[in-house]
Design an enzyme around this catalytic site. Structure first.
Site, PDB file in Angstrom:
ATOM      1  N   ASP A  43      53.661 -50.129  42.553  1.00 47.70           N
ATOM      2  CA  ASP A  43      53.842 -49.530  41.215  1.00 47.70           C
ATOM      3  C   ASP A  43      55.053 -50.091  40.467  1.00 47.70           C
ATOM      4  O   ASP A  43      55.823 -49.338  39.867  1.00 47.70           O
ATOM      5  CB  ASP A  43      54.007 -47.987  41.331  1.00 47.70           C
ATOM      6  CG  ASP A  43      52.898 -47.349  42.140  1.00 47.70           C
ATOM      7  OD1 ASP A  43      51.761 -47.812  42.030  1.00 47.70           O
ATOM      8  OD2 ASP A  43      53.180 -46.388  42.875  1.00 47.70           O
TER       9      ASP A  43
ATOM     10  N   HIS B 140      48.385 -46.154  37.614  1.00 44.46           N
ATOM     11  CA  HIS B 140      49.076 -45.172  38.458  1.00 44.46           C
ATOM     12  C   HIS B 140      49.118 -43.844  37.699  1.00 44.46           C
ATOM     13  O   HIS B 140      49.388 -43.821  36.491  1.00 44.46           O
ATOM     14  CB  HIS B 140      50.495 -45.668  38.764  1.00 44.46           C
ATOM     15  CG  HIS B 140      51.239 -44.712  39.641  1.00 44.46           C
ATOM     16  ND1 HIS B 140      50.971 -44.603  40.987  1.00 44.46           N
ATOM     17  CD2 HIS B 140      52.193 -43.799  39.359  1.00 44.46           C
ATOM     18  CE1 HIS B 140      51.747 -43.656  41.497  1.00 44.46           C
ATOM     19  NE2 HIS B 140      52.497 -43.153  40.536  1.00 44.46           N
TER      20      HIS B 140
ATOM     21  N   LYS C 107      45.988 -50.515  49.287  1.00 46.24           N
ATOM     22  CA  LYS C 107      46.664 -51.528  50.114  1.00 46.24           C
ATOM     23  C   LYS C 107      47.571 -52.400  49.256  1.00 46.24           C
ATOM     24  O   LYS C 107      47.248 -52.695  48.105  1.00 46.24           O
ATOM     25  CB  LYS C 107      45.620 -52.426  50.803  1.00 46.24           C
ATOM     26  CG  LYS C 107      44.662 -51.679  51.699  1.00 46.24           C
ATOM     27  CD  LYS C 107      45.339 -51.187  52.954  1.00 46.24           C
ATOM     28  CE  LYS C 107      44.420 -50.289  53.750  1.00 46.24           C
ATOM     29  NZ  LYS C 107      45.126 -49.458  54.713  1.00 46.24           N
TER      30      LYS C 107
ATOM     31  N   ASN D 224      46.966 -52.565  37.890  1.00 41.62           N
ATOM     32  CA  ASN D 224      46.821 -51.287  38.584  1.00 41.62           C
ATOM     33  C   ASN D 224      46.986 -50.164  37.566  1.00 41.62           C
ATOM     34  O   ASN D 224      47.617 -50.350  36.521  1.00 41.62           O
ATOM     35  CB  ASN D 224      47.898 -51.149  39.663  1.00 41.62           C
ATOM     36  CG  ASN D 224      47.733 -49.881  40.486  1.00 41.62           C
ATOM     37  OD1 ASN D 224      46.617 -49.500  40.847  1.00 41.62           O
ATOM     38  ND2 ASN D 224      48.831 -49.209  40.768  1.00 41.62           N
TER      39      ASN D 224
HETATM   40  C1  GRF Z   1      43.628 -42.453  40.091  1.00 38.41           C
HETATM   41  O1  GRF Z   1      44.487 -41.362  40.185  1.00 38.41           O
HETATM   42  C2  GRF Z   1      44.434 -43.686  39.810  1.00 38.41           C
HETATM   43  O2  GRF Z   1      45.567 -43.408  39.054  1.00 38.41           O
HETATM   44  C3  GRF Z   1      44.801 -44.158  41.162  1.00 38.41           C
HETATM   45  O3  GRF Z   1      43.640 -43.885  41.937  1.00 38.41           O
HETATM   46  C4  GRF Z   1      42.985 -42.767  41.400  1.00 38.41           C
HETATM   47  C5  GRF Z   1      41.530 -43.049  41.200  1.00 38.41           C
HETATM   48  O4  GRF Z   1      40.936 -43.331  42.400  1.00 38.41           O
HETATM   49  N1  GRF Z   1      45.186 -45.531  41.151  1.00 38.41           N
HETATM   50  P1  GRF Z   1      39.351 -43.394  42.469  1.00 38.41           P
HETATM   51  O5  GRF Z   1      38.890 -44.299  41.381  1.00 38.41           O
HETATM   52  O6  GRF Z   1      38.853 -41.993  42.254  1.00 38.41           O
HETATM   53  O7  GRF Z   1      39.024 -43.902  43.843  1.00 38.41           O
END
Ligand code: GRF
Length: 219
Positions: free
Chosen positions: A152, A111, A95, A109
């Site tokens: 991002d 990414h 979100k 964050n």
């Molecule tokens: C990863 O690819 C990260 O880069 C992105 O969410 C993914 C991880 O999600 N922000 P989760 O921790 O498995 O829920």
């Protein structure tokens, strides 16, 4: 500056692999932090199990219960204030947030690409890796960045590159990038704990690590 133990709020929406990684790194002593609260955008986030296992307080704040982005973001940051959180860590959180001024450069964050490539609205999960493969680029990776009001987009703290290999599928590339993420996110947080990060506009500067053996001599 002495190293701090950071109090983190970890925000999740899904499987919580990043949350689990942070919990693991904290338990091994590689990351000087504690997870004060886990906030999920949905009660069905599988990653909530990791918070339960560790008896970390859980909050569920769902976007559809709030009329505006600001109204949705407000209780999230109020929880963070109430819990004396130093940094808000987005970990697979899907979100957008309206970040109040007291949390400026306090929200991070990760990414799964080298920003500014393969990022922005709609670029999440294996969609990112499929696009990377479609474009035939030879290097991908992950980016830890401060969060602003766009997807991002905020100042980049650190990036780790991985090779894109012949025969890669989105899943294979995802695994390789995620392995890099498991190093990059705690590393970025550790830099913050050590007080080595400063932000000048879009540019993040990392101060060199002070050697524990360095002599401080005043002439
Ligand atoms: C990863 O690819 C990260 O880069 C992105 O969410 C993914 C991880 O999600 N922000 P989760 O921790 O498995 O829920």
């Amino acid at each position: 500056m002495a190293k701090r133990k950071l109090r983190l709020a970890v925000l999740i929406s899904g499987t919580g692999r990043s949350l689990k990684n942070l919990i693991n790194r904290i338990s091994t002593g590689e990351l000087s932090a504690e997870v004060a609260v886990v906030i999920s955008s949905t009660p069905s986030a599988v990653g909530l199990q990791y918070a339960e296992e560790e008896s970390i307080p859980i909050e569920i704040i769902e976007r559809h219960n709030y009329p505006t982005l600001r109204a949705f973001s407000e209780p999230i940051f109020q929880i963070c204030r109430d819990m004396y959180v130093d940094y808000v860590v987005l970990a697979g959180y899907l979100k957008l947030l309206d970040i109040p001024s007291d949390f400026h450069e306090k929200v991070l964050n990760i990414h799964p690409s080298l920003i500014p490539a393969f990022c922005g609205k709609g670029y999440y999960g294996n969609i990112v890796h499929s696009k990377v493969l479609e474009m035939g680029v030879k290097i991908s990776g992950c980016t830890v960045h401060f969060v602003d009001e766009h997807y991002d987009n905020g100042p980049i703290i650190l990036q780790k590159a991985v090779d894109v290999l012949e025969g890669d599928t989105a899943d294979k590339l995802n695994d390789r990038v995620f392995a890099a993420e498991c190093i990059a996110y705690p590393e970025a947080l550790e830099l913050l704990a050590e007080g080595r990060v400063t932000v000048q506009g879009r540019i993040v500067k990392i101060a060199p690590k002070k050697s524990p053996h360095a002599l401080e001599i005043d002439f």
